[in-house]
Design a protein around this motif. Structure first.
Motif, short mmCIF file in Angstrom:
data_model
loop_
_atom_site.label_atom_id
_atom_site.label_comp_id
_atom_site.label_asym_id
_atom_site.label_seq_id
_atom_site.Cartn_x
_atom_site.Cartn_y
_atom_site.Cartn_z
N PHE A 85 -43.82 24.62 -44.39
CA PHE A 85 -42.77 24.74 -45.73
C PHE A 85 -42.07 26.28 -45.72
O PHE A 85 -42.27 27.06 -44.75
CB PHE A 85 -44.47 25.36 -46.72
CG PHE A 85 -44.90 24.41 -47.60
CD1 PHE A 85 -45.05 23.22 -48.40
CD2 PHE A 85 -46.18 24.02 -46.21
CE1 PHE A 85 -46.24 22.31 -48.14
CE2 PHE A 85 -47.39 23.56 -46.66
CZ PHE A 85 -47.84 22.30 -47.23
N GLU A 86 -41.04 25.43 -45.60
CA GLU A 86 -39.34 25.79 -45.65
C GLU A 86 -38.66 26.19 -46.79
O GLU A 86 -38.09 24.93 -47.24
CB GLU A 86 -38.84 25.76 -44.09
CG GLU A 86 -37.55 26.34 -43.77
CD GLU A 86 -37.97 28.04 -43.92
OE1 GLU A 86 -37.06 28.47 -44.45
OE2 GLU A 86 -38.49 28.27 -42.37
N ALA A 87 -38.06 26.62 -47.31
CA ALA A 87 -37.24 27.34 -47.91
C ALA A 87 -35.91 26.57 -47.88
O ALA A 87 -34.43 26.57 -48.96
CB ALA A 87 -37.25 28.13 -48.98
N TYR A 88 -35.33 27.69 -46.87
CA TYR A 88 -33.70 27.77 -45.71
C TYR A 88 -33.46 27.38 -44.34
O TYR A 88 -33.63 27.71 -43.57
CB TYR A 88 -33.31 28.81 -45.85
CG TYR A 88 -33.62 29.64 -47.61
CD1 TYR A 88 -32.04 29.34 -48.12
CD2 TYR A 88 -34.80 30.68 -47.60
CE1 TYR A 88 -32.63 29.69 -49.41
CE2 TYR A 88 -34.32 31.06 -49.09
CZ TYR A 88 -33.34 29.95 -49.65
OH TYR A 88 -33.16 31.27 -50.93
N PRO A 89 -34.09 25.79 -44.31
CA PRO A 89 -34.38 25.04 -43.27
C PRO A 89 -32.32 25.44 -42.47
O PRO A 89 -31.86 25.18 -43.09
CB PRO A 89 -33.71 23.32 -43.69
CG PRO A 89 -34.34 23.49 -44.90
CD PRO A 89 -34.08 24.76 -45.86
N MET A 90 -32.93 25.73 -41.26
CA MET A 90 -31.97 25.97 -40.17
C MET A 90 -31.55 24.67 -39.67
O MET A 90 -31.69 24.10 -39.51
CB MET A 90 -32.70 26.82 -38.73
CG MET A 90 -31.51 27.25 -38.08
SD MET A 90 -32.47 28.76 -36.72
CE MET A 90 -32.88 30.10 -37.41
#
Length: 221
Positions: A85-90
């Protein structure tokens, strides 16, 4: 799609300007992942067909790649799933720059970076399925239909990213853990340990990595 705002330390360590925290240990990100998330969850000894790992905070993908390397080295049969779960994908270029610091994982890094779109989605690897769910975990985890055998709790430091360590979210982690499942995190902050205990985990404070004296391991009875 929200991407992280980054600064680079020593040319290769990404630091989130939003949370003022590095993505991995300056003392050795790969070794920290192996100590905290693999050993903290008794991996690779517990690997089996259908084993499920879930993670709060995909970041550079280092934890996933370390798990993939351990899975392949163990020669476990079948398939493993890894949900993050990732709010700010790189962005892809930033991911490639960060992962270049870990030459031991180079072939696997190339496989991830070449597939990575810079957003959430499902990615197939040899024997492993990666799913990255984009968005705030407080909103996305409650609707997830899966359950994990092992959790990697890898948000930024609780003092700087408290929303990823709140009791309601830790309760959702517990709800999405199989009986006998585990969770591990680099932090030993008291309110995090209490949150895991209140959610139903049996919690142990263990030896940390590098400058961190302690970390946390949790088991779902």
């Amino acid at each position: 799609m929200r991407q992280p705002e980054l600064q680079w330390r020593d040319g290769s360590v990404p630091v989130s300007t939003r949370f003022d925290d590095p993505y991995f240990s300056l003392a050795g990100g790969l070794e920290e992942t192996r100590h905290v998330f693999l050993a903290g969850n008794d991996l690779p000894a517990r690997f089996r067909d259908g084993f499920a790992v879930a993670e709060l905070g995909f970041g550079t993908g280092l934890n996933f790649l370390t798990t993939l390397a351990a899975w392949k080295a163990a020669g476990s049969p079948g398939r493993l799933s890894f949900t993050s779960f990732e709010a700010y994908p790189m962005a892809r270029d930033d991911m490639a720059r960060a992962l270049a610091a870990f030459p031991d994982l180079a072939p696997l890094e190339d496989a991830l970076v070449s597939r990575w779109t810079g957003s959430g989605g499902r990615y197939e690897f040899d024997g492993m399925e990666l799913t990255v769910i984009e968005g705030d975990a407080r909103a996305t985890l409650p609707g997830w239909t899966g359950r994990a055998d092992a959790w990697f709790l890898d948000g930024f430091a609780p003092a700087k990213n408290p929303e990823l360590w709140q009791p309601d979210l830790l309760a959702e982690v517990a709800r999405h853990t199989v009986p006998g499942g585990t969770a591990a995190t680099y932090t030993a902050a008291g309110f995090v340990r209490r949150g895991l205990e209140n959610a139903g985990f049996a919690v142990t404070r263990c030896e940390g990595y590098g400058r961190k004296r302690h970390m946390t391991r949790a088991v779902m009875p």
